[in-house]
Structure formats: C-alpha cells, structure tokens
Motif scaffolding. Structure first.
Motif, PDB file in Angstrom:
ATOM      1  N   GLU A 122       0.827  -1.211   0.000  1.00 12.98           N
ATOM      2  CA  GLU A 122       0.000   0.000   0.000  1.00 12.98           C
ATOM      3  C   GLU A 122       0.860   1.260   0.000  1.00 12.98           C
ATOM      4  OE1 GLU A 122      -2.829  -0.500   3.201  1.00 12.98           O
ATOM      5  OE2 GLU A 122      -4.287  -1.250   1.761  1.00 12.98           O
ATOM      6  N   GLU A 132      -5.770   4.468   1.550  1.00  9.06           N
ATOM      7  CA  GLU A 132      -4.620   3.578   1.780  1.00  9.06           C
ATOM      8  C   GLU A 132      -3.797   4.022   2.993  1.00  9.06           C
ATOM      9  OE1 GLU A 132      -5.029   0.944   0.519  1.00  9.06           O
ATOM     10  OE2 GLU A 132      -5.054   0.847  -1.663  1.00  9.06           O
ATOM     11  N   HIS A 157      -5.646   2.525   5.809  1.00 10.93           N
ATOM     12  CA  HIS A 157      -5.450   1.062   5.829  1.00 10.93           C
ATOM     13  C   HIS A 157      -4.058   0.717   6.355  1.00 10.93           C
ATOM     14  CE1 HIS A 157      -8.493   0.617   2.278  1.00 10.93           C
ATOM     15  NE2 HIS A 157      -9.049   1.038   3.386  1.00 10.93           N
ATOM     16  N   HIS A 200     -11.632  -3.140   5.115  1.00  6.97           N
ATOM     17  CA  HIS A 200     -10.778  -3.182   3.935  1.00  6.97           C
ATOM     18  C   HIS A 200     -11.558  -3.591   2.689  1.00  6.97           C
ATOM     19  CE1 HIS A 200      -6.873  -4.051   1.797  1.00  6.97           C
ATOM     20  NE2 HIS A 200      -6.768  -2.823   2.231  1.00  6.97           N
ATOM     21  N   GLU A 203     -11.839  -1.213  -0.451  1.00  4.01           N
ATOM     22  CA  GLU A 203     -11.063  -1.690  -1.608  1.00  4.01           C
ATOM     23  C   GLU A 203     -11.929  -1.915  -2.844  1.00  4.01           C
ATOM     24  OE1 GLU A 203      -7.761  -2.147  -2.179  1.00  4.01           O
ATOM     25  OE2 GLU A 203      -7.392  -1.211  -0.252  1.00  4.01           O
TER      26      GLU A 203
HETATM   27 FE   LIG Z   1      -5.981  -0.931   1.219  1.00  4.38          FE
END
Ligand SMILES: [Fe+2]
Ligand SMILES: [Fe+2]
Length: 307
Positions: free
Chosen positions: A91, A122, A125, A199, A203
């Motif tokens: 990421e 991201e 994340h 996620h 995503e």
């Molecule tokens: Fe991600």
C-alpha cells in the motif's frame, strides 16, 4: 452546494470522470476511521481463529497435524498479521505510484481527486495494518530486503505503463478474496472480521478504479518490447507479493523450525490451491485485457497464481 452537486448529471461527462464521480460519492458516504471503529484494546477471544485455518500455509501437512489446536490458532494470528504487514508494504508503494499518477493530471478533474482520495484510504489502511501487526508482534514480518528494494524500482518504473494497475489489482484482489471470505466466517476473531470488513468495503472502489485504468492503459500502451516489459514486470511483482505474504518468521511463534516449516508450506498443495483461489477473479481479467504473455503466464504458474 457541494462541488459534486454543482455539475448537472445530464452534462456530458467522459467515462473516466463518471467513474471518479461515483467513487468520490461512495468514498464520502462509506469510509471508516479504523482508529475509532476498531476496539484496539479488546483481548482476543479464546478459541477463535484469526484467519480461516483452511487458508493457512501449513494446513493439510504433517507439520500441521502435529500442532495442537491452540498452536494452530496462535499461528493463525501470526499468519494474518504477516499478510497485513505485506499488505501495508504494498500500500505504501501504491500511494507513491498514485501520487506520481496524480502529479501528471489536472487537479480539477474528478479523476485526480479520486486518486488523491484513494491515497487517503490507503493511508488509513496502512495505519490499521501497522497497528494490528504491532499488537500481535508482526511488524517484523516484512518482505525480504531484496523484495523491499525491488519495490522501490517498481514504484519508479511502473507508473509509466499498465504494470502499475495490473500489479495493484493482483495485490488488492488476492487480499479481497481472502478477507471477503473471512469477514463472513463466524469462527473468526471480531477484530479480524472488522479489519477485513473495513478493507473489503473500501477496496471495492480501488478495484473498480484500477480495472478501468488498466483497460485505458492497455489502449494507450506502446506495443512490442515496452508492453512485453510491463506484462513481465507485473507478473514478477505479483509473484513477489504471493511469495512474501507469509513470512517464514511466523513459524517460530509456535516453536516450529523456520526452514522446515517454510519448506512444508512451499510444497503444500493446499496452500498452492489457496493462492490460485485468491487469484481466481483477477487472472481471467488480466488475460482478457492482454496483460498475460507466455513469459508472464509461466511466472504466474510458478507463483501458483494460475494453474
Ligand atoms: Fe488498502
Ligand atoms: Fe487499495
């Protein structure tokens, strides 16, 4: 009135902008703050798995058979944070590539604004994965130093063509398959299910964005050696990702010999099948858009991402 409302729906918007607008709308409605949405202090629930046992690297081997149930659950914790640790490595690479992509675009376009928004996703994340890995001692489960350095080369070269989107899709879709399955699995720890859920939801936007960008990049790509290079480069990146997801260091956590356990995992037909299952959605798409040449196919097969 927001900037998104200011442009009438009926106005002629090109497909790239249309997609970006839809993704920006979804991002504003459906995004998470993992620092607040996850109870980081909650202890693990006794007897629950951190990832699906059938998807673990040693499942079905003699080494697995010799472990107790508690050791298998303990190993599931280390394998899942290894996957998260490698996920965050990729990421960070992707954020660099998206920033390079945005650097060359019109910042007033919704396409650029979505690319910047995705960097924001991201970032959250990566912090979420870092925190999860840190909680369970998995920060060291990073890719091999050679892979780490190759990643820097990839980050510089890939944004020049379709390999950036192809490798991004492989990384995102492999993880998506595993997490989509895991978040619905009632044997799993609440923390694992929540990380997966956050996620997977966010995503889905990235996958849509990258799939469309890959199609456009293939239309614009130079044929011949440059395209061949991108096809092979993407396959190599995918192979390194697939090879790196389970750090051999995880095995020491349950008292296994690192080398012997790694050998068992590498030769485990069940783990090969798991990787093929994780890649099952993305490989036909890469083939369809023309990203798999014979050398790339050979690499994907060696990495067990294709049969
Ligand atoms: Fe991600
Ligand atoms: Fe993503």
């Amino acid at each position: 009135m927001t900037a998104l409302q200011a442009v009438p729906e009926t106005s002629k918007v090109n497909p790239r902008e249309k997609t970006a607008r839809r993704l920006l709308g979804s991002s504003s409605r459906n995004s998470y703050a993992p620092e607040l949405d996850i109870d980081w202090d909650a202890p693990p629930v006794s007897g629950m798995w951190h990832m699906q046992p059938e998807r673990m690297s040693l499942y079905g081997t003699a080494v697995w058979d010799a472990l107790t149930e508690d050791e298998r659950i303990e190993l599931s914790k280390h394998e899942v944070v290894s996957i998260a640790r490698v996920g965050l490595w990729f990421e960070i690479l992707l954020m660099g590539m998206l920033a390079s992509h945005a650097y060359n675009q019109d910042p007033a376009s919704e396409h650029t604004q979505y690319a910047l928004t995705e960097i924001g996703d991201e970032t959250r994340h990566s912090v979420m994965f870092a925190r999860w890995a840190d909680k369970y001692g998995g920060v060291e489960y990073k890719p091999h130093p050679i892979v780490h350095h190759l990643g820097k080369v990839f980050r510089l070269v890939a944004p020049t063509g379709p390999s950036m989107w192809a490798a991004t899709l492989v990384a995102e879709e492999l993880l998506d398959r595993l997490q989509r399955d895991g978040m619905a699995d009632e044997r799993m720890q609440p923390m694992s299910r929540m990380v997966s859920r956050i996620h997977v939801i966010e995503e889905a936007r990235h996958v849509r964005f990258a799939r469309e960008e890959l199609v456009r990049a293939m239309e614009d790509a130079h044929q011949g050696p440059v395209l061949w290079f991108h096809q092979v480069f993407a396959a190599l990146a995918a192979a390194f990702i697939a090879e790196s997801i389970i750090s051999p260091k995880v095995y020491a956590a349950v008292g296994l010999d690192e080398k012997a356990a790694r050998h068992a995992a590498r030769n485990n037909p069940n783990f090969h099948e798991t990787k093929q299952w994780m890649a099952e959605k993305i490989m036909p798409f890469l083939d369809e858009v023309g990203m798999i040449n014979p050398v790339a196919r050979w690499i994907y097969r060696r990495a067990h991402l294709l049969k």
